[in-house]
Design an enzyme around this catalytic site. Structure first.
Site, PDB file in Angstrom:
ATOM      1  N   HIS A  17       0.843  -1.206   0.000  1.00 41.12           N
ATOM      2  CA  HIS A  17       0.000   0.000   0.000  1.00 41.12           C
ATOM      3  C   HIS A  17       0.875   1.252   0.000  1.00 41.12           C
ATOM      4  CE1 HIS A  17      -3.199  -2.531   2.240  1.00 41.12           C
ATOM      5  NE2 HIS A  17      -3.634  -2.371   1.000  1.00 41.12           N
ATOM      6  N   LYS A  41     -17.803  -6.727   4.359  1.00 38.92           N
ATOM      7  CA  LYS A  41     -16.787  -7.300   5.244  1.00 38.92           C
ATOM      8  C   LYS A  41     -17.187  -7.071   6.697  1.00 38.92           C
ATOM      9  CE  LYS A  41     -12.794  -6.801   2.211  1.00 38.92           C
ATOM     10  NZ  LYS A  41     -11.449  -6.240   2.070  1.00 38.92           N
ATOM     11  N   ARG A  90      -2.167  -6.288  -8.195  1.00 43.37           N
ATOM     12  CA  ARG A  90      -1.153  -7.296  -7.900  1.00 43.37           C
ATOM     13  C   ARG A  90      -1.095  -8.373  -8.958  1.00 43.37           C
ATOM     14  NH1 ARG A  90      -3.564  -7.701  -2.101  1.00 43.37           N
ATOM     15  NH2 ARG A  90      -5.156  -8.448  -3.480  1.00 43.37           N
ATOM     16  N   SER A 128      -3.253  -7.335   2.968  1.00 42.83           N
ATOM     17  CA  SER A 128      -3.532  -7.210   4.402  1.00 42.83           C
ATOM     18  C   SER A 128      -3.944  -8.560   4.974  1.00 42.83           C
ATOM     19  CB  SER A 128      -4.646  -6.184   4.642  1.00 42.83           C
ATOM     20  OG  SER A 128      -4.218  -4.897   4.293  1.00 42.83           O
TER      21      SER A 128
END
Length: 169
Positions: A17, A41, A90, A128
């Site tokens: 990040h 979430k 990514r 994360s």
């Protein structure tokens, strides 16, 4: 002034990040790193305010600021006068999901563009979720998280682990 928003959960902020934040800060006049509270979430490990505090410890870049948003990022961008969202990629799997979200955001806010920053090679595996899983097992996190927050993450994970142990008795 070109303002960009880098939205995410940042629970916790990773070295990946931070790499994207610094690159965005070099490309735009102002970058708002926005903790998005995701309705899909659970609450996460850190509260939104704690996430901001961890980022402030980790990132001292003059044109970067931090905020929290509980609604749609397209609406948030309008309120902040931003015309660009920054997203890190990514892998190919990220691309498909992020392009879909970029199209949705463009429908909601036609003035909003999404700019993709490919992850630096050394962070392509990092998320994360990976960092939290490693922290659960007390693994060395120095290659994953900023050194300024390592102890904060370890303490939080230990506290959560202790609470779970208490729940099972």
């Amino acid at each position: 002034m070109k303002t960009a928003i880098y939205p995410g959960s940042f629970d916790p902020v990773t070295l990946g990040h931070i790499n994207i934040i610094k690159r965005a800060a070099a490309a735009f006049d102002r970058v708002i790193v926005c903790v998005m509270v995701n309705s899909k979430k659970d609450g996460g490990i850190f509260t939104p305010d704690e996430r901001i505090a961890l980022m402030r410890k980790s990132i001292q870049v003059e044109n970067v600021e931090f905020d929290i948003n509980y609604g749609l990022v397209a609406d948030y961008a309008k309120r902040k006068g931003a015309r660009v969202l920054v997203k890190g990629l990514r892998a190919v799997s990220d691309y498909e999901q992020e392009v879909q979200m970029a199209m949705v955001n463009s429908k909601l806010n036609p003035d909003l563009d999404t700019v993709f920053f490919p992850s630096s090679e050394k962070y392509t595996y990092l998320s994360s979720s990976v960092a939290k899983e490693l922290a659960r097992y007390d693994a060395d996190l120095e290659e994953f998280l900023p050194r300024e927050i390592l102890e904060d993450v370890k303490k939080k994970m230990k506290k959560r682990s202790d609470e779970c142990d208490d729940c099972q008795h």
